[in-house]
Structure formats: C-alpha cells, structure tokens
Design a protein around this motif. Sequence first.
Motif, PDB file in Angstrom:
ATOM      1  N   GLN A  25       1.069  -0.947   0.584  1.00  0.00           N
ATOM      2  CA  GLN A  25      -0.157   0.164   0.112  1.00  0.00           C
ATOM      3  C   GLN A  25       0.901   1.161  -0.006  1.00  0.00           C
ATOM      4  N   VAL A  26       2.407   1.352  -0.377  1.00  0.00           N
ATOM      5  CA  VAL A  26       3.520   2.057  -0.237  1.00  0.00           C
ATOM      6  C   VAL A  26       3.003   3.032  -1.800  1.00  0.00           C
ATOM      7  N   PRO A  27       2.621   3.315  -2.645  1.00  0.00           N
ATOM      8  CA  PRO A  27       3.253   3.933  -4.034  1.00  0.00           C
ATOM      9  C   PRO A  27       4.636   3.891  -3.874  1.00  0.00           C
ATOM     10  N   GLY A  28       5.500   3.565  -4.775  1.00  0.00           N
ATOM     11  CA  GLY A  28       7.220   3.752  -5.603  1.00  0.00           C
ATOM     12  C   GLY A  28       7.853   3.000  -4.213  1.00  0.00           C
ATOM     13  N   MET A  29       7.530   2.379  -2.999  1.00  0.00           N
ATOM     14  CA  MET A  29       8.267   1.665  -2.889  1.00  0.00           C
ATOM     15  C   MET A  29       9.109   1.328  -3.203  1.00  0.00           C
ATOM     16  N   PRO A  30      10.226   0.713  -2.759  1.00  0.00           N
ATOM     17  CA  PRO A  30      10.949  -0.053  -3.777  1.00  0.00           C
ATOM     18  C   PRO A  30      10.581  -1.803  -3.754  1.00  0.00           C
ATOM     19  N   GLU A  31      11.126  -2.966  -4.220  1.00  0.00           N
ATOM     20  CA  GLU A  31      10.873  -3.567  -3.463  1.00  0.00           C
ATOM     21  C   GLU A  31      12.717  -4.395  -2.985  1.00  0.00           C
ATOM     22  N   MET A  32      12.587  -4.848  -1.738  1.00  0.00           N
ATOM     23  CA  MET A  32      14.116  -5.397  -1.459  1.00  0.00           C
ATOM     24  C   MET A  32      13.905  -6.499  -1.745  1.00  0.00           C
ATOM     25  N   VAL A  33      15.829  -6.952  -1.417  1.00  0.00           N
ATOM     26  CA  VAL A  33      15.999  -8.117  -1.293  1.00  0.00           C
ATOM     27  C   VAL A  33      16.888  -8.716  -0.359  1.00  0.00           C
ATOM     28  N   VAL A  34      15.723  -9.624   0.825  1.00  0.00           N
ATOM     29  CA  VAL A  34      17.471  -9.941   1.823  1.00  0.00           C
ATOM     30  C   VAL A  34      17.777 -11.513   1.462  1.00  0.00           C
ATOM     31  N   LYS A  35      18.918 -11.854   1.910  1.00  0.00           N
ATOM     32  CA  LYS A  35      18.858 -13.502   1.589  1.00  0.00           C
ATOM     33  C   LYS A  35      19.600 -13.925   2.878  1.00  0.00           C
ATOM     34  N   THR A  36      18.834 -14.593   2.371  1.00  0.00           N
ATOM     35  CA  THR A  36      20.056 -15.768   4.131  1.00  0.00           C
ATOM     36  C   THR A  36      20.165 -17.035   3.998  1.00  0.00           C
ATOM     37  N   CYS A  37      20.706 -17.673   4.535  1.00  0.00           N
ATOM     38  CA  CYS A  37      21.462 -18.677   4.201  1.00  0.00           C
ATOM     39  C   CYS A  37      21.233 -19.911   5.796  1.00  0.00           C
ATOM     40  N   VAL A  38      20.381 -20.880   5.300  1.00  0.00           N
ATOM     41  CA  VAL A  38      20.073 -21.408   7.217  1.00  0.00           C
ATOM     42  C   VAL A  38      20.805 -22.908   7.368  1.00  0.00           C
ATOM     43  N   ASP A  39      20.454 -23.344   8.231  1.00  0.00           N
ATOM     44  CA  ASP A  39      20.834 -24.619   8.487  1.00  0.00           C
ATOM     45  C   ASP A  39      19.473 -24.837   9.650  1.00  0.00           C
ATOM     46  N   PRO A  40      19.485 -26.868   9.949  1.00  0.00           N
ATOM     47  CA  PRO A  40      18.730 -26.684  10.762  1.00  0.00           C
ATOM     48  C   PRO A  40      19.156 -26.439  12.166  1.00  0.00           C
ATOM     49  N   ALA A  41      19.967 -26.099  12.536  1.00  0.00           N
ATOM     50  CA  ALA A  41      20.594 -25.710  13.844  1.00  0.00           C
ATOM     51  C   ALA A  41      20.246 -23.925  14.012  1.00  0.00           C
ATOM     52  N   SER A  42      20.673 -23.272  12.675  1.00  0.00           N
ATOM     53  CA  SER A  42      20.199 -21.517  12.605  1.00  0.00           C
ATOM     54  C   SER A  42      19.270 -21.568  12.050  1.00  0.00           C
ATOM     55  N   ASP A  43      18.199 -22.501  11.935  1.00  0.00           N
ATOM     56  CA  ASP A  43      16.603 -21.974  11.374  1.00  0.00           C
ATOM     57  C   ASP A  43      16.308 -21.825  12.982  1.00  0.00           C
ATOM     58  N   ARG A  44      16.348 -23.080  13.964  1.00  0.00           N
ATOM     59  CA  ARG A  44      16.018 -22.538  15.407  1.00  0.00           C
ATOM     60  C   ARG A  44      16.436 -22.035  15.805  1.00  0.00           C
ATOM     61  N   GLN A  45      17.538 -21.174  15.531  1.00  0.00           N
ATOM     62  CA  GLN A  45      17.808 -19.796  16.164  1.00  0.00           C
ATOM     63  C   GLN A  45      17.463 -19.476  15.848  1.00  0.00           C
ATOM     64  N   MET A  46      16.846 -18.398  14.337  1.00  0.00           N
ATOM     65  CA  MET A  46      16.351 -17.878  14.159  1.00  0.00           C
ATOM     66  C   MET A  46      14.745 -17.831  14.340  1.00  0.00           C
ATOM     67  N   MET A  47      14.786 -18.537  14.335  1.00  0.00           N
ATOM     68  CA  MET A  47      12.914 -18.610  15.513  1.00  0.00           C
ATOM     69  C   MET A  47      13.247 -18.820  16.592  1.00  0.00           C
ATOM     70  N   GLN A  48      13.992 -19.082  17.401  1.00  0.00           N
ATOM     71  CA  GLN A  48      14.130 -18.045  19.150  1.00  0.00           C
ATOM     72  C   GLN A  48      14.654 -17.223  19.032  1.00  0.00           C
ATOM     73  N   ALA A  49      15.466 -16.240  18.320  1.00  0.00           N
ATOM     74  CA  ALA A  49      15.284 -14.997  18.089  1.00  0.00           C
ATOM     75  C   ALA A  49      13.607 -14.058  18.429  1.00  0.00           C
ATOM     76  N   GLY A  50      12.992 -14.239  17.149  1.00  0.00           N
ATOM     77  CA  GLY A  50      12.241 -13.872  16.970  1.00  0.00           C
ATOM     78  C   GLY A  50      10.323 -13.800  17.945  1.00  0.00           C
ATOM     79  N   MET A  51      11.632 -15.585  18.527  1.00  0.00           N
ATOM     80  CA  MET A  51      10.468 -15.824  19.783  1.00  0.00           C
ATOM     81  C   MET A  51      10.926 -14.500  21.154  1.00  0.00           C
ATOM     82  N   ASN A  52      11.738 -15.004  21.191  1.00  0.00           N
ATOM     83  CA  ASN A  52      12.629 -13.592  22.205  1.00  0.00           C
ATOM     84  C   ASN A  52      11.947 -12.689  21.847  1.00  0.00           C
ATOM     85  N   MET A  53      11.685 -11.858  20.553  1.00  0.00           N
ATOM     86  CA  MET A  53      11.197 -10.647  20.165  1.00  0.00           C
ATOM     87  C   MET A  53       9.943 -10.440  21.063  1.00  0.00           C
TER      88      MET A  53
END
Length: 184
Positions: free
Chosen positions: A43-71
């Motif tokens: 809903q924001v006209p003209g806002m450019p698309e942004m691209v984020v890359k992430t590299c995951v394995d089972p341990a880092s995916d769990r850590q990302m989940m933990q960071a989200g839950m902590n937030m």
Amino acid sequence: MRAIPLLALPFVVASISPALAQATVEFPARRTGQWEIRMGAAQVPGMPEMVVKTCVDPASDRQMMQAGMNMLAQNCEKRDMRRDASGIVIDSICQMGPMRITSSTVISGDFQASYSVRSSATVQTPNQPNPQTTTTVQEARWAGATCTDGMVPGDILMPGGQKMNIRSLPGMAPGQQQPATPTR
C-alpha cells in the motif's frame, strides 16, 4: 555483543518471520540452503522492492526462530498464533519504543521451495494523531543448497551488502539461549 541497527530490524524480521509461529503451531522447518526473500509494501506507492538473502541449516533456523520468539516475548503484550485455512496466522500487539504496532500476519507455503508472509499493521505513535496502516508482502523462495556471497548458516544479507549472523545477536551465542515462553 552489538544491538541490531533499527534500520536492519525489518530485514531481520523478514528472515525469521516464518519461524515465529513454530513455538506454538507446528509446520516444517525451512529447507537447508540459501533463501531469497523479496519484500515490498503493498500500500505504499513507489516503495522499491527489497531483497534479503539468508543461509540456513537446521541449527541456525532454530536460532532464528528463537530470536523471533524472544522479540515477541520482550515487546508484545499479545501474540496469538494459530493455523487456519489460509496458513499460520499471528495476531500481535507490540510496543517498539514509542510505536504501538497492532498486526495480523498470515504465513503460507511448503517451506521446502517457497513461502509467503503477508502482514497488515497499524502503527500508532504519540506525536501522530492518526495511526498509519500498511500491508507488507514477503515472497521467499529456496535458491539452492549452496549459499553464495560467502554466506554461512545463520547469515542474513541485507540490501546494500550489510551482513549479520543470527549468532551475533544478543542472547544467541552458544550457551546464552533462553527459551521464550509463548503466551496466548
């Protein structure tokens, strides 16, 4: 340990948002390898698309989940998570500094080849009489089993080339993880 730069926060959230619901709603972990997450504000006209890359394995995916839950645990008075016909639904009310954010997020996909995150949020601040409402859409796709750009599991590569690793976030170093207790 360094704090997450405020500008980087939306990108970190983008990379961990599919994991946010894992604590109370069961669905598959993301496939190991590199993921590309395209974001835009619907809903924001003209806002450019942004691209984020992430590299995951089972341990880092769990850590990302933990960071989200902590937030969520630290900043949100309401964080209801459930599965419905549209996917995983997360409704939250959070306080981020002077901003009060009421949001509803729907996460859908197979997490092996792709997933999408659609979030509608209303932001209220003390100095603005009218709340601002936005809708953001994230489309993630698995880019391959090998991570590029020198990325290792846990890395998040943001637009402009800034890279951080989930293990460098406060509370994410080995032995410092504290499980978040989801509430309903």
